[in-house]
Design an enzyme around this catalytic site. Structure first.
Site, PDB file in Angstrom:
ATOM      1  CB  THR A 153      -0.910  -0.006   1.240  1.00 25.13           C
ATOM      2  OG1 THR A 153      -1.698  -1.186   1.208  1.00 25.13           O
ATOM      3  CG2 THR A 153      -1.818   1.211   1.264  1.00 25.13           C
ATOM      4  N   GLY A 192       2.430  -2.676   8.391  1.00 29.13           N
ATOM      5  CA  GLY A 192       2.697  -2.939   9.802  1.00 29.13           C
ATOM      6  C   GLY A 192       4.155  -3.356  10.003  1.00 29.13           C
ATOM      7  CD  GLU A 439      -5.759  -9.854   3.193  1.00 30.81           C
ATOM      8  OE1 GLU A 439      -6.115 -10.343   2.105  1.00 30.81           O
ATOM      9  OE2 GLU A 439      -4.564  -9.755   3.530  1.00 30.81           O
TER      10      GLU A 439
END
Lengths: 663, 663
Positions: A153, A192, A439
């Protein structure tokens, strides 16, 4: 002199609460042990799980549950401590099986900075590296010599991978890729562990070889010095700041300024760049497809765990809590006896069972299809995999939203205590609602789902010969779109064939409507949700039918009926399309739903006990098994750091000047 | 060598975003200034407000917006600093008008520990003390010589005031009350400011005089030493721990162990205890009733502010954000061009206007009724006040839930950026959802509402002579419950009389159903929500009709139609009851709703601009007026404390041992 005996309650409420839960359990019409076997497996498996819970609870770091007192920085620091403790724990107890690692991870009860290393980074190395790469890197990742993030992302693009702006230019003179962030919005954003934890990342970038665009590819990029952990030259890393949940995770950004990595660091299983720059790309391995299905099926399990925990908390609280009388001098009512409370909570209990059973059926179907793929792959198997992929996408979209909304309704049903962190519903909600967007967002997934269904509608294929288990994902296409509901009495609306047909016909009608209005995204979405809901109802029903204990089965069948009628009520306009349900039948469906609340009521507490979630996992003062909720709330407040001092420092600086000033 | 020019976008996304918002504004069909006058008042009033915003923004403490980085203790400390700054600010600028104090307080943007002192403690002294008490205590409270909490809720009892267990025993020998917490659950629990801030509280306890129960009464109780701020003997105070929101407030508990206060500390306006113990209680003053109505009407305003802020953030983001293409090589779409995004956001913009207009109409109706009460009070006026009270209860229940749910839908519509604190939607959500339960939960309020309507249904009174403004709260009772919708074309479903009738008939039908099934709490709730929704639709319509600018009026009328059709779709089952809407009409209502999305689309950004909320108030990186969202997100991340160091201390302690151990 104090008139303690003249109050209406003869026993302290705090003492009454546990007794109320005991009474609930005595009134249940089925054996909770039977239910635990259905949900958690054999007594041996349950004992094993119980032991795991106890070990983690006893660990000084993993047993910590003080998340609520920490800001993001403090949460992250503790997250690292827990990460270390978790790895140490797995080693000490020699836990290497992937399912058992995940089971242990769920019990840790906090999202750790290294979660992406385990759930995304390692699986990507496994599936997207060629053999030589995998043999080199995978052992390092498994031994934590490297810790990885998954950098897909960007600031400007989320789920649309084709919009990725980061570039990888191949320089054949040095046999290196030059990774670069050409724009502000091309910086990686969100991954993350990327900010402070990871020293490597799998990074997605658009590959250019000799100025030819070769599409988005994955690269393994070192980002921190293995010795000092300092950010490497050309790389900028940082944390994107606090979020609703995931406080312990350092979601990060990464900017690359002409960073060179060796050619061998491109993940080469599906595409290769030869030393001279020759690009080759074999057809996509179906494994990638399988991975997506697997993750979405797993989301259904995550939904099951979360909504069963929240409905457990809210149901026990509502049974232990007294509030309001029906008249003068009468004892107060259990909150669970109010119709609105039942209408809020019982469908959520049903949703918990629905998710468990749906996960069981869909997972086993998935495994069955996967096993057959070791034989030759034909069009029929691909078709079946397509069905599974589409359906799993729709299920993820439907159930994450249902569960997220359900948590919040359950929280409100706990009144003020639901707003307090002591209930633990806030923590669960804040972590879970990420799942509604991650997701794949609802819009993207439901579109994929319905587009596939439309293809099947317009190009029907004979069903493949391969066994599809007992679940017929496309069976609704054979329903009669012009049928009307056959129920001639209110009671008949509870009958399995009546309910199942109603959902199939609705799914077909909405698919046909979507086919007619091709440009409407809304129609695509509604068709997807309707089909997904029909699958859930089928899976839930199959699960109930397979329950061996007849007493339990009878109760779960009532819960199933309640679930079906609840969804009809929630979407009554759709079920009344073309008067499939008449106005009377619509009214009956509400009457039957309200009647089923009373039928389910005596078993409500036993049904949440049947999920088998330990107090440690619930971490809720008001959801305790023993119902001793008031002492637990009081005890919990003693941990609040503000209570360490009677007069806080802020008083002297800010309050005292106000209180003594004559304005 | 880097192929920066070969990407599909010719301009950086970060630079494109502001241009997209400019283009949106250029395309609007109405003048935003007209809208600002409708929502915020005259240009002079707007300028005054703007100045207030600037002053608060410039204040070093009040301008702080770093709430997201703090844990509860840190938030509380800063909350005290802001409390001090706020009082100083009001004094410096000589702000004494109550409405202006509230306007300033809203701009502070954080909930302060002294909020209850301002909004509950002082008003209670004003309304429940007799003249002598008020003359003594009120100046002290206004000058912050004392700071008060409002201690009603107990651990065991929330909104059910009759369940309160704390006791007050009158001792006529010393002319004192002895306050006591006889049980664990009798401790006060939740009151804001009670833990650490307040040195006095208004405390509710059940009064006993000579062992005779005299009902729940209010007492003024000193709880902390005025000099040292230490907790007084016999009193135990503490903080109940973190919550979802309100981090800066010390919601507290209080246990009383035989605490004696002078007889004069009972709030004596409505009930008195004479020195010899004689108890007297005059009939309840209607003022209390008025206060409840006033607070619930104010909740509608709070709803308006919050949902308009959130829809502003999400709409601007969706207009500035590009994502996904329709085909190869085509430029990406504005997210706001997706039908699902419009279907999520446009109804929320409409809800914002609906709340503003509803508040205007209901507030002016309330003020009108209040003014008439200075004359004699007759049965008719009481009846009218009853209508207002019931309707305001229903409006509070309906709108707080709609807004809370709407915030979360808007948040999801912002994808990952909505999960990030930088969007500020998380903060707004966490603070707002308290409103769904405080001041009466949905169950309690909707029940009160419908019970009143049922009384009116079964004992119709001639409408009072007093003017009721233009709003006929009970007009729906005169509707024809057997009517069918008259629309013969899809377009006719947008007509005001068709929409307004549909909501009135639905409200009447559900009330009649509730009357038939007297024991169903669910039916009571549905009837209340239906009536409240009908009021909102009427008020919104009246507001639109009163707009002087015809271009603006035309756009708001479209928004009103969209609102009505959205609510029909959301409750289609109810509107199809007895086939009031036929199956075709039901389908039309969806078609019309989707068509109105396209009609409203060009004005979406201008409509949120029309709410007139400053960037300072929005505090959102993605909701900025100028659309420079990507630079704002990057800038915001620089404030994250974790980014102060490249390598965090946790690395050395927890991560390094992992990375270097050979497992």
């Amino acid at each position: 002199m104090a008139p303690s005996s003249s109050t209406t309650q003869t026993m302290e409420l705090a003492d009454l609460a546990p007794r109320l839960l005991k009474k609930e359990r005595a009134n249940a019409t089925f054996d909770v042990e039977s239910c635990l076997e259905v949900i958690l497996g054999s007594p041996a498996a349950q004992a094993h799980r119980k032991q795991l819970v106890e070990l983690i609870q006893a660990d000084p770091n993993l047993g910590d549950r003080d998340m609520m007192y920490r800001n993001h920085s403090e949460s992250y620091a503790m997250g690292l401590a827990k990460s270390n403790a978790f790895v140490t724990f797995l080693n000490r107890h020699n836990i290497t099986d992937k399912d058992e690692i995940m089971a242990a991870y769920y019990l840790v009860g906090d999202v750790l900075p290294m979660v992406v290393h385990l759930t995304m980074f390692i699986p990507t190395l496994e599936t997207q590296m060629d053999d030589a790469q995998r043999n080199y890197w995978l052992p390092k990742a498994l031994a934590y010599e490297i810790i990885g993030a998954y950098a897909q992302t960007e600031l400007g693009h989320g789920s649309n991978i084709q919009g990725i702006e980061t570039t990888a230019q191949y320089d054949h003179t040095t046999q290196e890729f030059i990774l670069h962030s050409p724009t502000l919005t091309s910086r990686k954003w969100w991954p993350g562990g990327l900010a402070k934890t990871a020293n490597y990342c799998v990074l997605y970038a658009r590959l250019f070889v000799e100025d030819v665009d070769r599409g988005v590819q994955a690269f393994l990029v070192p980002i921190r010095d293995p010795k000092t952990h300092e950010t490497l030259p050309g790389v900028s890393l940082g944390d994107i700041g606090p979020k609703i949940g995931f406080h312990a995770v350092d979601n990060g950004y990464c900017v690359l300024n002409q960073v060179r990595i060796p050619r061998q660091n491109m993940l080469m299983r599906f595409a290769q760049v030869a030393p001279d720059g020759t690009f080759s790309k074999p057809p996509m391995d179906k494994l990638v497809y399988f991975t997506m299905v697997k993750i979405r099926v797993h989301c259904v399990y995550y939904c099951a765990r979360v909504i069963s925990a929240v409905s457990t908390i809210a149901t026990r609280f509502s049974a232990a809590r007294l509030q309001g009388t029906t008249g003068n001098g009468k004892p107060e009512n259990q909150v669970l006896d109010y119709e609105n409370q039942q209408l809020t909570l019982f469908p959520l209990i049903a949703l918990g069972y629905a998710c468990y059973f749906t996960h069981n059926v869909v997972k086993s179907l998935y495994e069955q299809v996967e096993a057959q793929f070791h034989a030759d792959i034909g069009m029929e198997q691909l078709y079946l995999l397509g069905q599974l992929h589409a359906s799993a996408s729709g299920l993820k979209a439907l159930l994450t939203e249902e569960v997220a909304d359900g948590i919040e309704r359950a929280r409100r049903a706990c009144g003020g205590h639901g707003y307090s962190a002591s209930s633990n519903i806030p923590y669960i909600f804040q972590a879970f609602i990420g799942a509604v967007t991650f997701e794949g967002t609802k819009d993207v997934l439901t579109q994929q789902h319905t587009q596939f269904l439309l293809k099947c509608l317009n190009n029907p294929m004979p069903l493949p010969d391969v066994a599809v288990g007992s679940l017929d994902l496309l069976g609704f296409l054979k329903a009669d779109a012009h049928a009307k509901c056959s129920a001639t009495t209110p009671q008949q609306l509870r009958e399995p064939q009546v309910l199942l047909q109603a959902f199939q016909v609705r799914a077909l009608k909405l698919l046909l409507r979507s086919d007619a209005a091709k440009t409407s995204l809304h129609h695509l979405t509604q068709a997807s949700l309707a089909h997904a809901e029909s699958i859930v109802l089928s899976c839930f029903y199959q699960g109930v039918m397979a329950v061996p204990d007849p007493k339990l089965q009878a109760v779960l069948l009532q819960l199933w009926q309640l679930y079906g009628l609840w969804r009809i009520q929630a979407n009554l306009g759709e079920f009344r399309l073309d008067d499939y349900l008449s106005s009377s039948q619509g009214a009956w469906s509400q009457d039957q739903l309200l009647e089923l609340l009373r039928v389910v009521r005596p078993n409500a507490v036993a049904l949440v006990d049947g999920f088998g979630i330990s107090d440690f996992e619930l971490n809720s003062a008001i959801g305790r098994y023993d119902g001793d909720i008031y002492r637990a709330l009081i005890e919990r407040a003693t941990h609040e750091p503000l209570n360490a001092m009677d007069v806080t420092p802020g008083y002297h600086k800010w309050l005292k000047p106000l209180l003594t000033a004559k304005l």
